[in-house]
Design a protein around this motif. Structure first.
Motif, PDB file in Angstrom:
ATOM      1  N   ILE A   1     -39.203  -2.553  33.460  1.00 18.07           N
ATOM      2  CA  ILE A   1     -39.058  -2.914  32.048  1.00 18.07           C
ATOM      3  C   ILE A   1     -37.595  -2.683  31.678  1.00 18.07           C
ATOM      4  N   SER A   2     -36.922  -3.694  31.204  1.00 17.53           N
ATOM      5  CA  SER A   2     -35.522  -3.499  30.810  1.00 17.53           C
ATOM      6  C   SER A   2     -35.333  -3.833  29.343  1.00 17.53           C
TER       7      SER A   2
ATOM      8  N   ASN B   1     -29.914  -2.455  33.312  1.00 18.36           N
ATOM      9  CA  ASN B   1     -30.153  -3.241  34.506  1.00 18.36           C
ATOM     10  C   ASN B   1     -31.205  -2.577  35.366  1.00 18.36           C
ATOM     11  N   ASN B   2     -32.158  -3.335  35.802  1.00 15.52           N
ATOM     12  CA  ASN B   2     -33.300  -2.791  36.496  1.00 15.52           C
ATOM     13  C   ASN B   2     -33.550  -3.631  37.744  1.00 15.52           C
ATOM     14  N   SER B   3     -33.420  -3.008  38.905  1.00 17.38           N
ATOM     15  CA  SER B   3     -33.630  -3.767  40.137  1.00 17.38           C
ATOM     16  C   SER B   3     -34.749  -3.181  40.969  1.00 17.38           C
TER      17      SER B   3
ATOM     18  N   VAL C   1     -43.436   2.351  37.753  1.00 21.22           N
ATOM     19  CA  VAL C   1     -42.963   1.817  36.484  1.00 21.22           C
ATOM     20  C   VAL C   1     -41.547   2.336  36.294  1.00 21.22           C
ATOM     21  N   ALA C   2     -40.589   1.459  36.135  1.00 20.70           N
ATOM     22  CA  ALA C   2     -39.223   1.904  35.870  1.00 20.70           C
ATOM     23  C   ALA C   2     -38.768   1.263  34.575  1.00 20.70           C
ATOM     24  N   LEU C   3     -38.402   2.111  33.615  1.00 20.61           N
ATOM     25  CA  LEU C   3     -37.939   1.592  32.333  1.00 20.61           C
ATOM     26  C   LEU C   3     -36.467   1.939  32.153  1.00 20.61           C
ATOM     27  N   THR C   4     -35.667   0.945  31.804  1.00 21.78           N
ATOM     28  CA  THR C   4     -34.264   1.214  31.518  1.00 21.78           C
ATOM     29  C   THR C   4     -33.927   0.654  30.144  1.00 21.78           C
ATOM     30  N   ARG C   5     -33.045   1.370  29.437  1.00 20.59           N
ATOM     31  CA  ARG C   5     -32.595   0.866  28.140  1.00 20.59           C
ATOM     32  C   ARG C   5     -31.132   1.277  27.973  1.00 20.59           C
TER      33      ARG C   5
ATOM     34  N   ALA D   1     -46.841   8.293  26.483  1.00 21.14           N
ATOM     35  CA  ALA D   1     -46.097   8.784  25.324  1.00 21.14           C
ATOM     36  C   ALA D   1     -44.599   8.670  25.562  1.00 21.14           C
ATOM     37  N   LEU D   2     -44.201   8.968  26.793  1.00 21.17           N
ATOM     38  CA  LEU D   2     -42.787   8.917  27.151  1.00 21.17           C
ATOM     39  C   LEU D   2     -42.238   7.500  27.018  1.00 21.17           C
ATOM     40  N   LEU D   3     -43.009   6.528  27.480  1.00 24.28           N
ATOM     41  CA  LEU D   3     -42.590   5.136  27.358  1.00 24.28           C
ATOM     42  C   LEU D   3     -42.455   4.752  25.894  1.00 24.28           C
TER      43      LEU D   3
END
Ligand SMILES: Nc1ncnc2c1ncn2[C@@H]1O[C@H](COP(=O)(O)OP(=O)(O)O)[C@@H](O)[C@H]1O
Ligand SMILES: [Mg+2]
Lengths: 481, 251
Positions: free
Chosen positions: A363-364, A369-371, A332-336, A470-472
């Motif tokens: 998840i962007s 940017n999420n690749s 799972v990679a989340l970027t914001r 929780a982190l997400l």
């Protein structure tokens, strides 16, 4: 309405709870990267001659290499001469037990939710705590030793088990592997070492917590896990850093060796400081992680939850050498805000009937940017090998991007590669459905995202799945609307 | 309970509801009938607070409060429930977890005590049993892979658990076989009491046979063009909407 800087600070603190700094006297080498500095680091760690030579070879190699130039990452130039490659809390002698560790350090890890002292430490999880360039202590060492398991800091392993280290160091990720792996090989400071003897099931979860604290430093840790035939181990790593306006470099190398029928499960909850909402500051996270399924029927499982770092560049990989060996990658990679992540895996099928499975969830939000970038290679000998890949991207908002770059190389006609990919925007209809049932907007987003990540979370050990969730949720606060 | 006054609603600048008036008292069950595209779902959505459904004129009052000032979740907590014509799938989200989170969010907003998972599971199982739905649906993701009929019945389960003051059911009977239709009707009747009101949107007389509505309204062209008792539904079944629309056009 105007808010005071303090209030704003406080608000950001809530978002990134690990953003504090521990004020402690540190012993550091001067800034810069040259042979003298490398010799100083090696001397501080009292290393044998062969290891210093290995470092210097890597450095020679690194000087000849050029930094990577990736299409989907915007990377400002890094001045490697400005970094201090070694920083460690000052102490007269190396603490022999956790009781002798500076209370300030224990307090730091307490605050991060990883208590080290006997009374409060997590049951069933042994922890190695790394603070800047050194390990401050490892819990449950005695209990593990009784089971024949070695779990200690890398520096300790070099002193206590030099033959094992020498045999396996660089055997999965050679010092020439890539720009950042070569840099790491030259200047690595600490990390964890794990050895599971034959037919042993490690009696508890092993975990390393990496903390960057000092300014103008980087963290260059090295982790090595060796699982002898028939053994099993589950290992987790977590990491955080203070909030700063300057970027800091983290370039780690992780090597896993799985022998016949051995299973290594390696999980990561990555929460390095991601930078502020304008893209200022944050960690550059350039990591080389590779597992070698060296013998038949071995298995390596990578699970990662990546929420932090300004830039993440990371492809935990498996070399499926043994027949029927299998590799898995759950991510799972989340970027914001302005975060950039380019992450994925490589599954190199060499042996017959090898199998691999890739589940990647991106998840962007914001301007991020999420690749996903993944390679599946079926070598000529990989008779009847199988891969299944599923990449799903979820977009929150309109300014973010998601990209998928699957590379497939098949040199064996009996090998089979399956790839599925989806991209969706967080559904207005889903949000409305949740809200019409009484859930607030942020809770609704968290719920939908949590559902999206389900297949990955279920691979994490329980306590860490809760933490990851929780982190997400914290990371997503304010991401919609 | 509900007072809709000269309601005009636009989507993307296109007017869909054009001066709708409707009053529903406590304990009453009103049926809304009308041809496809007449604005029935629009009415349900605007009541629940869906984005993009703009009230350009008029008002919806629910228990004396103007709904237009409230977020969708606040309307839910105040006791409004919409059973969707097309229930939405939420992959990976456990059905039981979803429903309990929703219930507790509502309770929290009302300052009530949250329910523990034991009590919750007991009541959900009971509701599922009444609707002849399998317990395993609780462990599956919300509406994901549910058959059309299961989705509709799942809406009724949600209603039974959330215990709203006013339930708007948007074509909950569409696509159900006779047996399922009966179960849904029973589910609604079980919940009827002097305090709770219903707005039942349907195309068919057959659901109404089981429900005995207090009032039947015909929505056409964004307005209520006719109201009456249950005999109106029977007449519509026989003659279709065309005679009413012809009358309305003349008027
Ligand atoms: N999102 C939308 N954008 C534009 N027009 C819409 C939208 N949703 C519904 N409509 C239009 O509004 C009218 C009423 O639709 P709806 O309320 O769904 O009718 P019913 O439920 O009575 O069949 C139809 O003409 C439909 O095409
Ligand atoms: Mg409709």
């Amino acid at each position: 309405m105007s808010q005071t800087t303090e209030q704003v600070q406080e608000y950001i603190q809530q978002r990134y709870k690990a953003g504090f700094y521990t004020d402690i006297d540190e012993d550091r080498v001067p800034a810069g990267l040259n042979e003298e500095i490398i010799a100083m680091i090696s001397a501080k760690k009292n290393e044998p001659e062969w290891l210093l030579e290995w470092r210097l070879k890597a450095f020679q190699q690194w000087k000849k290499m050029v930094g990577p130039n990736w299409a989907h990452l915007k990377l400002p130039p890094i001045d490697f001469q400005k970094i201090h490659y070694y920083a460690a809390p000052k102490q007269e002698n190396r603490p022999k037990s956790l009781d002798e560790v500076d209370p300030k350090l224990l307090e730091t890890f307490d605050k991060l939710g990883v208590p080290l002292h006997e009374r409060e430490r997590l049951a069933g999880v042994a922890v190695d705590a790394v603070f800047d360039s050194v390990s401050v202590g490892t819990t449950f060492q005695k209990e593990l030793k009784e089971a024949g398991v070695i779990f200690c800091s890398f520096s300790e392993a070099v002193q206590e088990y030099p033959d094992l280290v020498r045999e396996y160091l660089g055997s999965v990720v050679p010092h020439t592997d890539n720009y950042f792996a070569a840099l790491n090989s030259a200047v690595f400071t600490d990390g964890s070492f794990v050895y599971i003897p034959k037919d042993t099931r490690c009696p508890m979860e092993l975990s390393t917590y990496f903390r960057i604290n000092a300014r103008d430093t980087g963290q260059f840790e090295r982790t090595l896990i060796v699982a002898e035939p028939g053994s099993h181990v589950s290992y987790l790593e977590g990491c955080t850093a203070p909030m700063r306006d300057e970027n800091q470099l983290h370039a780690a190398v992780v090597e896993l060796v799985a022998k016949e029928r051995a299973h290594i499960k390696y999980s990561t909850v990555q929460n390095w400081y991601p930078g502020d909402e304008n893209g200022k500051g944050g960690i550059y996270n350039f990591v080389t992680k590779r597992g070698d399924c060296r013998e038949d029927d071995s298995r390596i499982t990578w699970t990662q939850v990546e929420t932090g770092s300004a830039i993440t560049w990371k492809y935990p990989s498996c070399i499926l050498r043994g027949d029927r060996s299998s590799g898995e990658f759950y991510s799972v990679a989340l970027t914001r805000n302005y975060q950039q992540a380019d992450t994925g895996t490589k599954m190199i099928h060499l042996g017959k009937n090898t199998t691999s499975k890739i589940i990647a969830k991106g998840i962007s939000a914001g301007h991020s940017n999420n690749s996903y970038r993944g390679l599946v290679r079926m070598a000529p000998r990989a008779e009847s090998a199988r891969n299944y890949t599923q990449c799903d991207s979820l977009l929150i908002g309109k300014q973010c991007g998601a990209h998928t770059f699957p590379y497939i190389e098949s040199f064996n006609p009996t090998a089979k590669v399956e790839h599925e990919a989806t991209t969706s925007r967080i559904g207005e209809d889903q949000l409305f459905y949740c809200r019409s049932r009484g859930l607030g907007e942020e809770d609704a987003v968290a719920l939908i995202v949590d559902g999206f990540c389900k297949e990955v979370f279920k691979e994490l050990p329980m306590e860490f799945a809760v933490e990851a969730k929780a982190l997400l949720e914290i990371s997503l606060e304010g991401a919609v609307g | 309970m509900l007072r809709i006054n000269n309601l005009h609603v636009s989507i993307d600048g296109k007017e869909i509801l054009k001066g709708l008036n409707l009053e529903i008292g406590a304990g009453e069950l009103h049926a809304i009938m009308g041809p496809n595209g007449s604005g029935k779902s629009t009415l349900g959505y605007v009541m629940a607070g869906r984005e993009g459904y703009d009230i350009t004129e008029g008002s919806i009052e629910f228990e004396g409060k103007d709904l237009n000032d409230m977020e969708p979740e606040d309307r839910a907590a105040a006791g409004l429930f919409l059973a969707f014509q097309y229930p939405v799938e939420i992959p990976g989200v456990n059905n039981a977890y979803f429903l309990r989170s929703a219930l507790n969010a509502q309770k929290k907003a009302r300052g009530e005590e949250e329910v523990d998972s034991m009590t919750f599971l007991k009541t959900v199982r009971e509701s599922l049993g009444q609707l002849k739905m399998d317990d395993t649906l609780l462990k599956r993701a919300v509406n994901e892979g549910f058959s059309g009929g299961e989705k509709k019945r799942n809406e009724i389960v949600q209603m039974a658990i959330l215990q709203p003051k006013l339930a708007v059911l948007d074509e909950t009977d569409s696509g159900l076989d006779i047996d399922a239709l009966k179960l849904v009707a029973e589910g609604i009747n079980r919940l009827r009491n002097p305090e709770r009101s219903f707005m039942v949107i349907t195309h068919y007389q057959r659901l109404l046979e089981h429900l005995t509505p207090d009032h039947v309204h015909v929505l056409s062209g964004g307005r209520i063009i006719e109201s009456g008792g249950k005999e109106l539904a029977e007449r519509l079944e026989r003659e279709g909407y065309s005679y009413l629309q012809a009358e309305a056009a003349e008027a």
